[in-house]
Design a protein around this motif. Structure first.
Motif, mmCIF file in Angstrom:
data_model
loop_
_atom_site.group_PDB
_atom_site.id
_atom_site.type_symbol
_atom_site.label_atom_id
_atom_site.label_comp_id
_atom_site.label_asym_id
_atom_site.label_seq_id
_atom_site.Cartn_x
_atom_site.Cartn_y
_atom_site.Cartn_z
ATOM 1 N N LEU A 138 0.808 -1.209 0.000
ATOM 2 C CA LEU A 138 0.000 0.000 0.000
ATOM 3 C C LEU A 138 0.842 1.260 0.000
ATOM 4 O O LEU A 138 0.384 2.319 -0.419
ATOM 5 C CB LEU A 138 -0.929 0.003 1.222
ATOM 6 C CG LEU A 138 -1.826 -1.235 1.358
ATOM 7 C CD1 LEU A 138 -2.758 -1.060 2.535
ATOM 8 C CD2 LEU A 138 -2.609 -1.484 0.100
ATOM 9 N N SER A 143 -3.691 -2.022 -8.223
ATOM 10 C CA SER A 143 -4.357 -3.066 -7.439
ATOM 11 C C SER A 143 -5.431 -3.796 -8.229
ATOM 12 O O SER A 143 -5.262 -4.098 -9.383
ATOM 13 C CB SER A 143 -4.908 -2.478 -6.135
ATOM 14 O OG SER A 143 -3.863 -1.925 -5.378
ATOM 15 N N SER A 168 -13.757 3.256 -1.601
ATOM 16 C CA SER A 168 -13.622 2.491 -0.362
ATOM 17 C C SER A 168 -12.402 1.588 -0.460
ATOM 18 O O SER A 168 -11.932 1.263 -1.554
ATOM 19 C CB SER A 168 -14.870 1.638 -0.118
ATOM 20 O OG SER A 168 -14.973 0.616 -1.086
ATOM 21 N N SER A 169 -11.883 1.178 0.694
ATOM 22 C CA SER A 169 -10.766 0.239 0.686
ATOM 23 C C SER A 169 -11.195 -1.091 0.072
ATOM 24 O O SER A 169 -10.381 -1.799 -0.526
ATOM 25 C CB SER A 169 -10.245 0.033 2.115
ATOM 26 O OG SER A 169 -11.293 -0.415 2.973
ATOM 27 N N TYR A 170 -12.480 -1.433 0.188
ATOM 28 C CA TYR A 170 -13.003 -2.657 -0.417
ATOM 29 C C TYR A 170 -12.844 -2.625 -1.937
ATOM 30 O O TYR A 170 -12.617 -3.647 -2.573
ATOM 31 C CB TYR A 170 -14.474 -2.833 -0.042
ATOM 32 C CG TYR A 170 -15.171 -3.958 -0.746
ATOM 33 C CD1 TYR A 170 -14.968 -5.274 -0.355
ATOM 34 C CD2 TYR A 170 -16.040 -3.720 -1.813
ATOM 35 C CE1 TYR A 170 -15.604 -6.323 -1.015
ATOM 36 C CE2 TYR A 170 -16.676 -4.753 -2.471
ATOM 37 C CZ TYR A 170 -16.453 -6.048 -2.068
ATOM 38 O OH TYR A 170 -17.084 -7.082 -2.726
ATOM 39 N N TYR A 220 -10.471 -1.008 -3.370
ATOM 40 C CA TYR A 220 -9.041 -0.783 -3.565
ATOM 41 C C TYR A 220 -8.699 0.654 -3.936
ATOM 42 O O TYR A 220 -7.768 0.914 -4.698
ATOM 43 C CB TYR A 220 -8.478 -1.776 -4.590
ATOM 44 C CG TYR A 220 -8.433 -3.165 -4.023
ATOM 45 C CD1 TYR A 220 -7.341 -3.592 -3.292
ATOM 46 C CD2 TYR A 220 -9.518 -4.020 -4.164
ATOM 47 C CE1 TYR A 220 -7.315 -4.865 -2.727
ATOM 48 C CE2 TYR A 220 -9.506 -5.294 -3.605
ATOM 49 C CZ TYR A 220 -8.409 -5.706 -2.881
ATOM 50 O OH TYR A 220 -8.394 -6.950 -2.319
ATOM 51 N N PHE A 222 -6.996 4.045 -2.410
ATOM 52 C CA PHE A 222 -5.943 4.216 -1.412
ATOM 53 C C PHE A 222 -5.736 5.699 -1.106
ATOM 54 O O PHE A 222 -5.869 6.549 -1.988
ATOM 55 C CB PHE A 222 -4.608 3.628 -1.899
ATOM 56 C CG PHE A 222 -4.629 2.148 -2.064
ATOM 57 C CD1 PHE A 222 -4.641 1.321 -0.959
ATOM 58 C CD2 PHE A 222 -4.642 1.571 -3.321
ATOM 59 C CE1 PHE A 222 -4.660 -0.055 -1.092
ATOM 60 C CE2 PHE A 222 -4.668 0.199 -3.472
ATOM 61 C CZ PHE A 222 -4.673 -0.615 -2.355
ATOM 62 N N HIS A 230 -2.783 8.402 9.037
ATOM 63 C CA HIS A 230 -3.927 7.656 9.577
ATOM 64 C C HIS A 230 -3.760 7.466 11.071
ATOM 65 O O HIS A 230 -2.660 7.149 11.538
ATOM 66 C CB HIS A 230 -4.046 6.289 8.904
ATOM 67 C CG HIS A 230 -4.144 6.350 7.415
ATOM 68 N ND1 HIS A 230 -5.261 6.823 6.775
ATOM 69 C CD2 HIS A 230 -3.248 6.022 6.437
ATOM 70 C CE1 HIS A 230 -5.062 6.762 5.462
ATOM 71 N NE2 HIS A 230 -3.838 6.291 5.245
ATOM 72 N N SER A 286 -4.640 1.774 9.131
ATOM 73 C CA SER A 286 -4.360 2.193 7.764
ATOM 74 C C SER A 286 -5.647 2.436 6.991
ATOM 75 O O SER A 286 -6.646 1.728 7.167
ATOM 76 C CB SER A 286 -3.523 1.121 7.063
ATOM 77 O OG SER A 286 -3.302 1.440 5.722
ATOM 78 N N GLN A 287 -5.614 3.422 6.112
ATOM 79 C CA GLN A 287 -6.750 3.769 5.251
ATOM 80 C C GLN A 287 -8.016 4.057 6.051
ATOM 81 O O GLN A 287 -9.127 3.706 5.646
ATOM 82 C CB GLN A 287 -7.010 2.649 4.234
ATOM 83 C CG GLN A 287 -5.793 2.241 3.435
ATOM 84 C CD GLN A 287 -5.209 3.383 2.614
ATOM 85 O OE1 GLN A 287 -5.919 4.077 1.918
ATOM 86 N NE2 GLN A 287 -3.903 3.578 2.754
ATOM 87 N N LEU A 298 -11.332 5.417 4.574
ATOM 88 C CA LEU A 298 -11.919 4.623 3.496
ATOM 89 C C LEU A 298 -12.507 3.310 3.992
ATOM 90 O O LEU A 298 -13.033 2.527 3.202
ATOM 91 C CB LEU A 298 -10.867 4.341 2.418
ATOM 92 C CG LEU A 298 -10.214 5.577 1.777
ATOM 93 C CD1 LEU A 298 -9.278 5.153 0.659
ATOM 94 C CD2 LEU A 298 -11.249 6.561 1.271
ATOM 95 N N ASN A 299 -12.409 3.043 5.302
ATOM 96 C CA ASN A 299 -12.996 1.834 5.874
ATOM 97 C C ASN A 299 -14.475 2.036 6.137
ATOM 98 O O ASN A 299 -14.959 3.161 6.295
ATOM 99 C CB ASN A 299 -12.292 1.458 7.179
ATOM 100 C CG ASN A 299 -10.867 0.996 6.949
ATOM 101 O OD1 ASN A 299 -10.591 0.311 5.972
ATOM 102 N ND2 ASN A 299 -9.961 1.395 7.830
#
Length: 727
Positions: free
Chosen positions: A471, A503, A562-564, A566, A568, A574, A578-579, A582-583
């Motif tokens: 990441l 990603s 979102s992190s889902y 991908y 970043f 943070h 991490s991220q 975006l979680n």
């Protein structure tokens, strides 16, 4: 309504043909044969407790007037059976005075009659004694033993006699006992009970409670279906159960039709599911005709899907020969009718031979011209040329051999398997995905080609770019994807050759038939090896996106930031995880030692006058809204700017909120445009020297209308700027 078998003969036959195969064949696993809705039966009766709906008597207890239903009372109580039905010659009383009964105890008893349940733990001992007394008085014998047991040892305080309630109603099926209406089906008399019918059926509810002249008659004529089907429907109404395995195919279909007509909604889904499971090669054509007759669209889709994916087999069935010319043509012109053109031609020749005495020239040519002769090989065309049908028909010969189609104009056929991954298969546990036998060729110079087993409709491709787990490294890749049916003519479906992608790539294309898929890398920050993760025709999420100018336009509910997905954060810090921003906002999060983290302690930040927050999406999307939650709730205020870019160099304004104080949710709506990078810069914090965002999403997961209004907070409306902002 016509008999089902007669309907199928009419629809599936050409003149002079009367043969047809029955349907459906019971499913071999018997998994959905037994319908058991006894709980639904209990629920229907329970809802009648103290309800005026279809009430035909009022019980006067003290000063209370309690609406009730004669048949429910009489089915449980010997007392009420004598009162209401001992002498049929006496007029029915509309009120029954029970002034001697204690109000509170009788209300509990009445609830038990309608629900089959009572919790004795809620009663005092003297109330239980009183309850025992009045249950004896009204002749409700099922209560005597459990009440005695409870008074002895105060155990088993919860009485559940719903099975008894069901048994009482079952015993009324086709019984003259307490019957207050007779259903006439031809010469047959079916005794019934208004309230039982009305509790299950919207039709009978309106009929018996409406102003119809027939509503108060003791006899009601029913028509349109066989006596067998009406008895099956009544059995379900009174028992909540049907064993479909005991029925013939026509009976199941007719039962579905009359259950729809009479508004028995709980039967529709299980009957549909059962019928779906009965489709097979021998009855598929008759099944299709049935679905069209009764306008069951979802079953028609299932039957067409089966026919498409078993085209070679169903063409060989005897049932195929019973098709009308219209239905035959409707099927073979489908792109999803996946079969070789030679097999289709041979089957059509069989069909024409079967009906040759009843076909005119135009009908015959109409069917034959639907075959896609340009898809045949030279060898296959040679066989077609030698058939008596072609040799004797100059018009057909000209249609077949006057082919001037160019390769890129060919109309191919392909299999359609919604939501099935075409390049992987689950293992026996269904959990681990293993490579299939699909050949995958890893080419050189950053390209990868995959060959599908069969030409297939696709609209969704998922690929993996290198460095998914790294990441912190700025690994970017550019590429394009092209597809082909013959590896000679290729079509670009994705062109990200000028974008920095990273990603996992969730890629949508307009639906098309493909056999070969080729990824070509154009530039990268590291050695590129592309991996296919999924290829499918995705129907579960297709309503959440649109395709415009080759890019995905995500709709409300499809959060690409979102992190889902991908996305970043490539600039910014943070807190705790991490991220962070975006979680998922309401998900459970844990630290490395397993301690749960308060989501509101997870945020992304940068120091004022030093840096910014930059989000890099996995690949470009066309966006027109975004939403984010500022940290600190209602006690903290911020000022900020928001910009977007496609290349991380040229930036355009989305919002310039450096004058007004902002807090909590921020919803931005702007002119739709391609976006790959989003930059948020804090310029003020009323309670600190940093700028914090708790959560970010794009597009905004709230409905925003054209006036910039939504039901959560103010919306900032902006227009795209043509000039670069001063940073």
């Amino acid at each position: 309504m016509m008999n089902y078998f007669l309907v199928i003969i009419i629809l599936c036959s050409t003149p002079g043909n009367s043969g047809y195969k029955t349907l459906p064949t019971p499913p071999s696993d018997h998994s959905n044969e037994l319908i058991d809705h006894t709980k639904v039966l209990v629920e229907f009766i329970s809802k009648l407790h103290l309800s005026n709906r279809c009430s035909d008597v009022v019980l006067v207890v003290g000063k209370e007037r309690l609406p009730a239903h004669r048949i429910i009372l009489a089915s449980h109580s010997e007392y009420f059976r004598r009162v209401f039905f001992e002498d049929d010659k006496k007029p029915h009383k509309s009120e029954v005075n029970l002034s001697d009964a204690p109000v509170s105890s009788f209300e509990i008893l009445l609830k038990y009659i309608y629900t089959g349940r009572i919790n004795l733990g809620d009663l005092k001992s003297e109330e239980v004694f009183e309850f025992l007394r009045i249950s004896d008085y009204f002749g409700i014998s099922n209560l005597k033993l459990p009440l005695h047991e409870y008074l002895k040892n105060h155990r088993n305080e919860h009485i559940d006699h719903t099975d008894v309630l069901v048994e009482f109603i079952k015993n009324l099926y086709l019984s003259d006992r307490c019957s207050d209406v007779v259903l006439l089906v031809g010469e047959e008399r079916l005794p019934a009970h208004r309230i039982i019918l009305a509790s299950h059926s919207e039709y009978f509810r309106r009929f018996f409670s409406g102003d119809y002249e027939e509503a108060h008659k003791s006899k009601v004529n029913l028509s349109g279906a066989s006596i067998t089907s009406y008895k099956l429907l009544l059995r379900y109404i009174y028992t909540g159960q049907i064993n479909l395995g005991d029925l013939q195919g026509g009976e199941v279909v007719e039962l579905l039709w009359i259950s729809d007509y009479y508004g028995i909604l709980n039967l529709k889904h299980p009957l549909h599911e059962y019928l779906k499971s009965t489709i097979d090669v021998e009855n598929a054509w008759s099944f299709l005709a049935m679905t069209r007759t009764y306008k069951y669209n979802d079953l028609e889709v299932e039957s067409l899907h089966f026919i498409d994916n078993h085209a070679s087999e169903v063409l060989q069935s005897d049932d195929f020969l019973s098709l009308t010319s219209e239905v035959l043509r409707d099927i073979i012109i489908r792109d999803t009718f996946y079969c070789t053109e030679l097999d289709i031609f041979r089957a059509v020749c069989r069909w024409i031979k079967k009906h040759q005495n009843n076909l005119d020239h135009n009908t015959e040519m109409n069917v034959l011209s639907a075959i896609r002769y340009p898809l045949m090989s030279t060898k296959e065309l040679a066989e077609v040329r030698l058939t008596p049908l072609v040799k004797s028909n100059k018009s057909l010969h000209d249609i077949i051999f006057r082919n001037t189609s160019s390769p890129d104009k060919l109309q191919y056929r392909g299999q359609l398997k919604p939501n099935v991954d075409l390049i992987h298969r689950p293992d026996q546990s269904g959990l681990i995905r293993e490579p299939s036998n699909t050949p995958v060729i890893n080419g050189i110079n950053g390209s990868t080609t995959i060959t599908l087993r069969d030409p297939s409709f696709i609209n969704y491709i998922v690929i993996s770019l290198p460095g998914v787990d790294w990441l912190d490294e700025q690994r970017y890749y550019s590429y394009y994807i092209e597809v082909s049916m013959d590896q000679n003519v290729w079509f670009h479906v994705i062109d990200h050759s000028n974008y920095n992608c990273r990603s996992i790539q969730y890629l949508w294309i307009k639906p098309r038939i493909v056999r070969y898929i080729h990824i070509v890398g154009t530039k990268s920050t590291a050695k590129a090896t592309f991996e296919f993760l999924q290829v499918k025709y995705n129907t579960k999420e297709m309503h959440e996106v649109e395709i415009k100018n080759g890019l995905v336009v995500p709709k409300y509910g499809y959060n690409v930031a979102s992190s889902y997905m991908y996305a970043f954060v490539i600039k910014g810090e943070h807190h705790l995880m991490s991220q962070s921003m975006l979680n998922i906002l309401d998900d459970d999060h844990y630290d490395r030692v397993g301690n749960k983290i308060d989501r509101f302690n997870m945020y992304t930040y940068h120091y004022l006058q030093s840096g910014c927050i930059v989000i890099h999406l996995a690949h470009p999307y066309i966006l027109s809204s975004m939403r984010f939650l500022l940290w600190g709730g209602n006690d903290q205020f911020y000022k900020y700017t928001v910009e977007d870019s496609i290349d991380n160099q040229d930036w355009k304004w989305i919002a310039h909120e450096s004058k007004e104080l902002k807090q909590s949710w921020q919803v931005l709506k702007f002119t739709p445009r391609p976006i790959l990078y989003i930059r948020i810069t804090g310029v003020y914090n009323s309670a600190g020297n940093d700028f914090r965002i708790l959560y970010f999403e794009a597009p905004a997961q709230v409905i925003v209308d054209d006036r910039g209004k939504n039901n959560e907070t103010d919306v900032i409306m902006t227009e795209a700027s043509t000039s670069n902002p001063v940073v």
